[in-house]
Structure formats: C-alpha cells, structure tokens
Design a protein around this motif. Structure first.
Motif, PDB file in Angstrom:
ATOM      1  N   MET A 281       0.825  -1.198   0.000  1.00  0.00           N
ATOM      2  CA  MET A 281       0.000   0.000   0.000  1.00  0.00           C
ATOM      3  C   MET A 281       0.866   1.258   0.000  1.00  0.00           C
ATOM      4  SD  MET A 281      -3.203   1.180   2.416  1.00  0.00           S
ATOM      5  CE  MET A 281      -3.367  -0.458   3.000  1.00  0.00           C
TER       6      MET A 281
ATOM      7  N   SER B 181       0.723   3.819  -3.057  1.00  0.00           N
ATOM      8  CA  SER B 181      -0.039   5.039  -2.762  1.00  0.00           C
ATOM      9  C   SER B 181       0.641   6.295  -3.289  1.00  0.00           C
ATOM     10  CB  SER B 181      -0.315   5.157  -1.269  1.00  0.00           C
ATOM     11  OG  SER B 181       0.879   5.282  -0.548  1.00  0.00           O
TER      12      SER B 181
ATOM     13  N   VAL C 112      -0.534   6.684  -6.917  1.00  0.00           N
ATOM     14  CA  VAL C 112      -1.926   6.292  -7.150  1.00  0.00           C
ATOM     15  C   VAL C 112      -2.545   7.026  -8.338  1.00  0.00           C
ATOM     16  CG1 VAL C 112      -3.029   7.912  -5.530  1.00  0.00           C
ATOM     17  CG2 VAL C 112      -4.087   5.681  -5.985  1.00  0.00           C
TER      18      VAL C 112
ATOM     19  N   ASP D  81      -7.694   2.499 -13.326  1.00  0.00           N
ATOM     20  CA  ASP D  81      -8.877   2.457 -12.456  1.00  0.00           C
ATOM     21  C   ASP D  81      -9.021   1.105 -11.771  1.00  0.00           C
ATOM     22  OD1 ASP D  81      -9.526   5.094 -13.018  1.00  0.00           O
ATOM     23  OD2 ASP D  81     -10.985   4.584 -14.570  1.00  0.00           O
TER      24      ASP D  81
ATOM     25  N   LYS E 144      -6.581   1.054  -8.886  1.00  0.00           N
ATOM     26  CA  LYS E 144      -7.074   1.919  -7.815  1.00  0.00           C
ATOM     27  C   LYS E 144      -8.182   1.218  -7.032  1.00  0.00           C
ATOM     28  CE  LYS E 144      -6.128   6.301 -10.140  1.00  0.00           C
ATOM     29  NZ  LYS E 144      -6.749   7.473 -10.777  1.00  0.00           N
ATOM     30  N   LYS E 145      -9.069   0.563  -7.760  1.00  0.00           N
ATOM     31  CA  LYS E 145     -10.181  -0.154  -7.129  1.00  0.00           C
ATOM     32  C   LYS E 145      -9.650  -1.259  -6.207  1.00  0.00           C
ATOM     33  CE  LYS E 145     -14.020  -3.156  -8.359  1.00  0.00           C
ATOM     34  NZ  LYS E 145     -14.623  -3.914  -9.455  1.00  0.00           N
ATOM     35  N   GLU E 146      -8.686  -2.022  -6.684  1.00  0.00           N
ATOM     36  CA  GLU E 146      -8.125  -3.109  -5.863  1.00  0.00           C
ATOM     37  C   GLU E 146      -7.314  -2.570  -4.688  1.00  0.00           C
ATOM     38  OE1 GLU E 146      -8.802  -6.404  -5.923  1.00  0.00           O
ATOM     39  OE2 GLU E 146     -10.227  -5.850  -7.492  1.00  0.00           O
TER      40      GLU E 146
ATOM     41  N   LYS F 119      -7.887   0.222  -3.099  1.00  0.00           N
ATOM     42  CA  LYS F 119      -8.884   0.663  -2.118  1.00  0.00           C
ATOM     43  C   LYS F 119      -9.482  -0.536  -1.395  1.00  0.00           C
ATOM     44  CE  LYS F 119     -12.798   3.724  -1.508  1.00  0.00           C
ATOM     45  NZ  LYS F 119     -13.676   4.714  -2.141  1.00  0.00           N
ATOM     46  N   LYS F 120      -9.728  -1.610  -2.129  1.00  0.00           N
ATOM     47  CA  LYS F 120     -10.247  -2.839  -1.512  1.00  0.00           C
ATOM     48  C   LYS F 120      -9.242  -3.368  -0.485  1.00  0.00           C
ATOM     49  CE  LYS F 120     -11.794  -7.509  -2.684  1.00  0.00           C
ATOM     50  NZ  LYS F 120     -11.982  -8.481  -3.779  1.00  0.00           N
TER      51      LYS F 120
ATOM     52  N   ALA G  56      -6.987  -1.614   1.184  1.00  0.00           N
ATOM     53  CA  ALA G  56      -7.002  -0.705   2.337  1.00  0.00           C
ATOM     54  C   ALA G  56      -8.210  -0.988   3.216  1.00  0.00           C
ATOM     55  CB  ALA G  56      -7.004   0.743   1.860  1.00  0.00           C
ATOM     56  N   ASN G  57      -9.368  -1.162   2.604  1.00  0.00           N
ATOM     57  CA  ASN G  57     -10.579  -1.444   3.377  1.00  0.00           C
ATOM     58  C   ASN G  57     -10.516  -2.794   4.075  1.00  0.00           C
ATOM     59  OD1 ASN G  57     -12.090   0.955   3.056  1.00  0.00           O
ATOM     60  ND2 ASN G  57     -12.656   0.337   0.992  1.00  0.00           N
TER      61      ASN G  57
ATOM     62  N   TYR H  43      -7.382   3.820  11.688  1.00  0.00           N
ATOM     63  CA  TYR H  43      -6.712   4.720  10.745  1.00  0.00           C
ATOM     64  C   TYR H  43      -5.379   5.211  11.306  1.00  0.00           C
ATOM     65  CZ  TYR H  43     -10.518   5.291   7.331  1.00  0.00           C
ATOM     66  OH  TYR H  43     -11.446   5.081   6.354  1.00  0.00           O
TER      67      TYR H  43
END
Length: 181
Positions: free
Chosen positions: A97, A101, A104, A109, A112-114, A116-117, A119-120, A150
């Motif tokens: 990450m 990052s 980024v 796209d 970026k989607k993966e 974010k996944k 990170a979540n 966070y």
C-alpha cells in the motif's frame, strides 16, 4: 513443478516494493526468470493486469494470515498485526500500500479499485479487532475503533517509509509506540 505465473507475480510484488510500480518493466521480470517478455504478456497482457494480480494476491495472503489468528486473544492478534511487516522492514522494502499510494494518480482504475479494496480489508480487520479488544477491556483509547484503526495503520505505513529514509530504527520506535494501547 515451477509456476511461471506465480513467479511473475512474486517478482512484480518485490519490484513494486523496492523500485516502485512505475520504475519496473516486464524486461526486469523476464531477465530474472530467463524468459521472454511475451511469456509475461501471455499471463498478464498489460502491466495493469499484473498490478491488479499483485494486489489481489496480497489481499488473499492477508486474509489467510489474519484468519489463522482467529483463535488468539485480541492483544496477541494486535501484536501480530503490528509486527507483520518485520520481514519487509529487514529487507528495506515498503508495504504494498505504501509503495503504490505514492503513485496512485498514475494507476489504472482497476488498480485503484483493488488498492482501495486492500485498504478497506486491512482497516476493517483492524477496526473489528480494536473494537473487540476495547469492549473486552484489553485496549484503552479515547477515540472510536475506526479512527484508531486509521491512526494505527497510517503510523505503521509511515514507519516503513521513514525507516527507509532515516535509517535509524524508526520502524521499531513507531511500532513500539503503537503497541502501547
């Protein structure tokens, strides 16, 4: 039996963590594996496809590792989480990450989607762990669990970055501070 696809993903992962996503090419991988670039394109037509697979692989590894901790108490799980990048730090690598990052805005796209996944996935795990530990009285902090997650994750991510710059055991100093909850 040698799995070329897995080798490609593993080397790409290493190169992202050491050189950065935009600083490596398929030639860097093909040279190390002694294969042609076309062999890499067979498995991953675009560099973005390869980047997505590296992220997905990391998410899956994270889930396997954290699932193996399920029967451990909250304090032990938290310590394992906080120290999970010890090997990464010893190699002077960044976490995935952190490595992605910084670039980024240049990622596809899909990447970026993966990202974010990923990170979540990490933050959801950590939030649940912190909430459970706080409820059990194992952890003591004044904020809500999501905010604390966070703060913990950003501290750990920054610790690897700073350690690479400072070279003064910053990672361990921050890690020890994070463990004091």
């Amino acid at each position: 039996m040698k799995d070329t696809r897995t080798d490609i993903v593993n080397i790409a992962d290493e190169l992202i963590r050491t050189k950065g996503y935009n600083a490596f090419s398929y030639t860097d991988i093909s040279t190390r594996l002694n294969i042609k670039n076309a062999s890499i394109h067979y498995h991953f037509p675009t560099k973005s496809d390869l980047g997505v697979e590296v992220i997905k692989s990391t998410i899956e590894q994270f889930k396997v590792v954290t699932d193996s901790w399920n029967k451990m108490d909250s304090r032990t799980q938290f310590k394992k989480f906080v120290t999970m990048h010890d090997k990464t730090n010893k190699k002077h690598w960044l976490c995935l990450m952190g490595a992605l990052s910084s670039s980024v805005d240049t990622l596809s796209d899909d990447m970026k989607k993966e990202l974010k996944k990923m990170a979540n996935t990490i933050l959801d795990y950590l939030t649940d762990l912190l909430a459970k530990g706080k409820e059990e009285g194992v952890f003591s902090f004044d904020t809500d669990a999501k905010t604390k997650a966070y703060l913990v994750q950003s501290s750990l991510l920054a610790s690897l970055l700073l350690d690479n710059v400072m070279g003064d055991k910053t990672y361990k100093i921050i890690q020890n501070g994070v463990l004091e909850i």
